[in-house]
Design a protein around this motif. Structure first.
Motif, short mmCIF file in Angstrom:
data_model
loop_
_atom_site.label_atom_id
_atom_site.label_comp_id
_atom_site.label_asym_id
_atom_site.label_seq_id
_atom_site.Cartn_x
_atom_site.Cartn_y
_atom_site.Cartn_z
N ARG A 90 58.82 58.40 -19.67
CA ARG A 90 58.80 59.19 -20.90
C ARG A 90 59.02 60.67 -20.58
O ARG A 90 59.77 61.38 -21.25
N VAL A 91 58.36 61.14 -19.52
CA VAL A 91 58.54 62.52 -19.09
C VAL A 91 59.98 62.77 -18.66
O VAL A 91 60.59 63.80 -19.00
N ALA A 92 60.54 61.82 -17.91
CA ALA A 92 61.93 61.98 -17.44
C ALA A 92 62.89 62.12 -18.61
O ALA A 92 63.78 62.98 -18.61
N ARG A 93 62.72 61.30 -19.63
CA ARG A 93 63.61 61.39 -20.79
C ARG A 93 63.39 62.69 -21.55
O ARG A 93 64.33 63.30 -22.06
N ALA A 94 62.14 63.11 -21.62
CA ALA A 94 61.83 64.33 -22.36
C ALA A 94 62.50 65.55 -21.73
O ALA A 94 63.12 66.37 -22.43
N VAL A 122 71.99 59.22 -17.84
CA VAL A 122 70.85 58.51 -17.26
C VAL A 122 69.77 59.52 -16.91
O VAL A 122 69.97 60.41 -16.08
N ALA A 123 68.61 59.38 -17.54
CA ALA A 123 67.50 60.30 -17.28
C ALA A 123 66.89 60.07 -15.92
O ALA A 123 66.52 61.02 -15.22
N CYS A 124 66.75 58.79 -15.52
CA CYS A 124 65.97 58.49 -14.34
C CYS A 124 66.43 57.18 -13.70
O CYS A 124 66.70 56.21 -14.41
N VAL A 125 66.51 57.17 -12.40
CA VAL A 125 66.60 55.92 -11.63
C VAL A 125 65.19 55.57 -11.20
O VAL A 125 64.50 56.38 -10.58
N ILE A 126 64.72 54.38 -11.56
CA ILE A 126 63.40 53.91 -11.14
C ILE A 126 63.61 52.77 -10.15
O ILE A 126 64.35 51.82 -10.43
N LEU A 133 66.87 62.15 -12.53
CA LEU A 133 65.62 62.15 -11.77
C LEU A 133 65.46 60.84 -11.01
O LEU A 133 66.01 59.80 -11.40
N LEU A 134 64.68 60.88 -9.93
CA LEU A 134 64.44 59.71 -9.10
C LEU A 134 62.95 59.40 -9.09
O LEU A 134 62.13 60.24 -8.67
N LEU A 135 62.60 58.20 -9.55
CA LEU A 135 61.22 57.73 -9.55
C LEU A 135 61.08 56.64 -8.49
O LEU A 135 61.77 55.62 -8.56
#
Length: 458
Positions: free
Chosen positions: A153-157, A224-228, A259-261
């Motif tokens: 959620r933070v990554a998308r925000a 893409v906001a984040c790669v998890i 971002l990378l999670l």
């Protein structure tokens, strides 16, 4: 035709597997009469006869009912003692009821279990998290699923991007949008989802693990906001990263502003600070659940200073209202007491050295047995985590990992191991060495595995 293919792939006659499983199931019943009477038809009051549906996923004729667990040993209500290499599927990776954690729980129980305000342990744990895992800013949740949801959620925000990217075969708890798989090269919702009406492929992109070219293609649109990802695929047959994969993953995410999670919930077995610290990864976001509080439900999610600054700026500008991140029992004082004890006294370099030494011994023993009986299997290890895989290896991606599964064969082996005094994880052939695990326990597991392999192969 199917039987011939199965034998060619896994090296064992299906008739021999069925014979072993039937024989071992009967042996299991004979030694657990009290357990069968208690739960053989299901425990009353629970849907499906168990309080959590996956308790029916164990391959035994009926689940074990545990009387007690201590260190690396569990005892069922029939008095059968088992060397525990499952360890709560990582939840008790440092052994059942570590002394320091048990003392911390008793101490905190006298002071209150939850009150929505910090305790003195809270003030210490923040520093310990940074020292152990590297990232400077942290939040606490109750499960890794929660932590992953909140971090995404933070990554998308802060990126103002709608999509995430996962790797085929991934596992990140019950995070809805990660339930995507590749079938014949095309994204689909993961089969078997209950009551799902959304098409996750609209907001989740998916590529195979170790495929940097496909990753670059999917990130190129910059939506893409984040790669998890786990640093190693673990909730399938285990898949290791190929040389250069993590370096390429980090370079590509940075190039495209993604971002990378890193989710270390299983790969915390790698060593102190997890795979991230051991291999010098540089995630923007970091998640760890299960073992962080020694078995007390807790999870953590951390962020880099840059992400924290961007999120602070976002919060300053956003419309007031509920963030969608919470849960009342998260960050309760019992969690902090258990986390502090774990980080200070249990999750130590010395304990990891012991765990890795025994895991390496287990890996060697299993590999020698496989070679002795010329089975087309292989063994994989990540620190204290070991898996035998009933197919040739190494595996390169989630598609290969799925194809490597041999459900009937693995189930027969699991029940046979229980009957020989060893418990491994029910979902895969996963085994953990804990600080409480002793060399004779490893040797007994290797001997049991050898006896079973001989019965299957000759």
């Amino acid at each position: 035709m199917a039987e011939a293919h199965a034998r060619e792939r896994h090296g064992v006659d299906p008739a021999r597997i069925a014979e072993l499983r039937a024989r071992e199931a009967e042996r299991y019943r004979r030694t657990r009469r009290r357990t069968e009477a208690a739960i053989g038809e299901g425990a009353p009051g629970y849907f499906g006869g168990v309080p959590m549906h996956w308790m029916r996923d164990w391959p035994m004729p009926f689940p074990l009912v545990i009387e007690r667990a201590k260190g690396a040993t569990i005892t069922d209500i029939d008095g059968n003692q088992l060397d525990d290499f499952c360890l709560g599927d990582t939840g008790s990776m440092f052994g059942h009821s570590p002394v320091a954690v048990s003392k911390a729980i008793r101490r905190q129980a006298k002071r209150g279990l939850t009150y929505m305000l910090p305790s003195e342990d809270t003030l210490v744990v923040g520093r310990l998290l940074e020292e152990t895992f590297g990232l400077p800013i942290w939040q606490v949740a109750t499960t890794a699923t929660d932590a992953n949801r909140f971090a995404l959620r933070v990554a998308r925000a802060i990126t103002n991007r709608p999509k995430i990217l996962v790797f085929n075969g991934c596992y990140h708890g019950a995070v809805d949008e990660t339930f995507v798989r590749l079938r014949d090269g095309k994204p689909i919702n993961r089969p078997g989802l209950a009551g799902e009406f959304r098409d996750y492929t609209q907001q989740t992109r998916i590529v195979e693990f170790n495929d940097l070219a496909a990753l670059e293609h999917e990130l190129a649109d910059r939506d893409v906001a984040c790669v998890i990802t786990e640093p190693v695929l673990t909730n399938s047959s285990m898949v290791l990263p190929e040389p250069g994969f993590h370096e390429g993953l980090r370079e590509l995410t940075r190039r495209f502003g993604t971002l990378l999670l890193i989710d270390e919930t299983h790969t915390i077995s790698s060593g102190l600070g997890g795979y991230t610290r051991k291999h010098g990864l540089e995630p923007d976001l970091f998640v760890l659940g299960k073992p962080i509080a020694g078995g007390v439900p807790a999870s953590i999610w951390g962020m880099s200073a840059e992400v924290a600054a961007r999120y602070t700026d976002y919060n300053r500008k956003k419309e007031p209202g509920y963030s969608g991140m919470g849960t009342t029992l998260s960050a309760n004082p019992l969690q902090f007491a258990a986390m502090r004890a774990t980080l200070e006294q249990v999750m130590t370099a010395e304990n990891y050295a012991h765990m890795e030494k025994l895991a390496a011994r287990l890996e060697r023993g299993l590999a020698k047995t496989i070679a002795r009986y010329r089975l087309p299997w292989h063994v994989v290890r990540v620190g204290a985590r070991v898996e035998f895989i009933c197919a040739p290896g190494p595996l390169k991606n989630g598609g290969e990992a799925e194809a490597a599964h041999a459900p009937e064969l693995e189930a027969a082996i699991h029940v046979a191991l229980v009957n020989r005094g060893a418990l491994i994880a029910p979902f895969h052939n996963m085994m953990l060495a804990s600080p409480a695990t002793e060399r004779p326990q490893v040797d007994r597991l290797v001997a049991a595995f050898g006896d079973i392999a001989e019965r299957l192969a000759t």
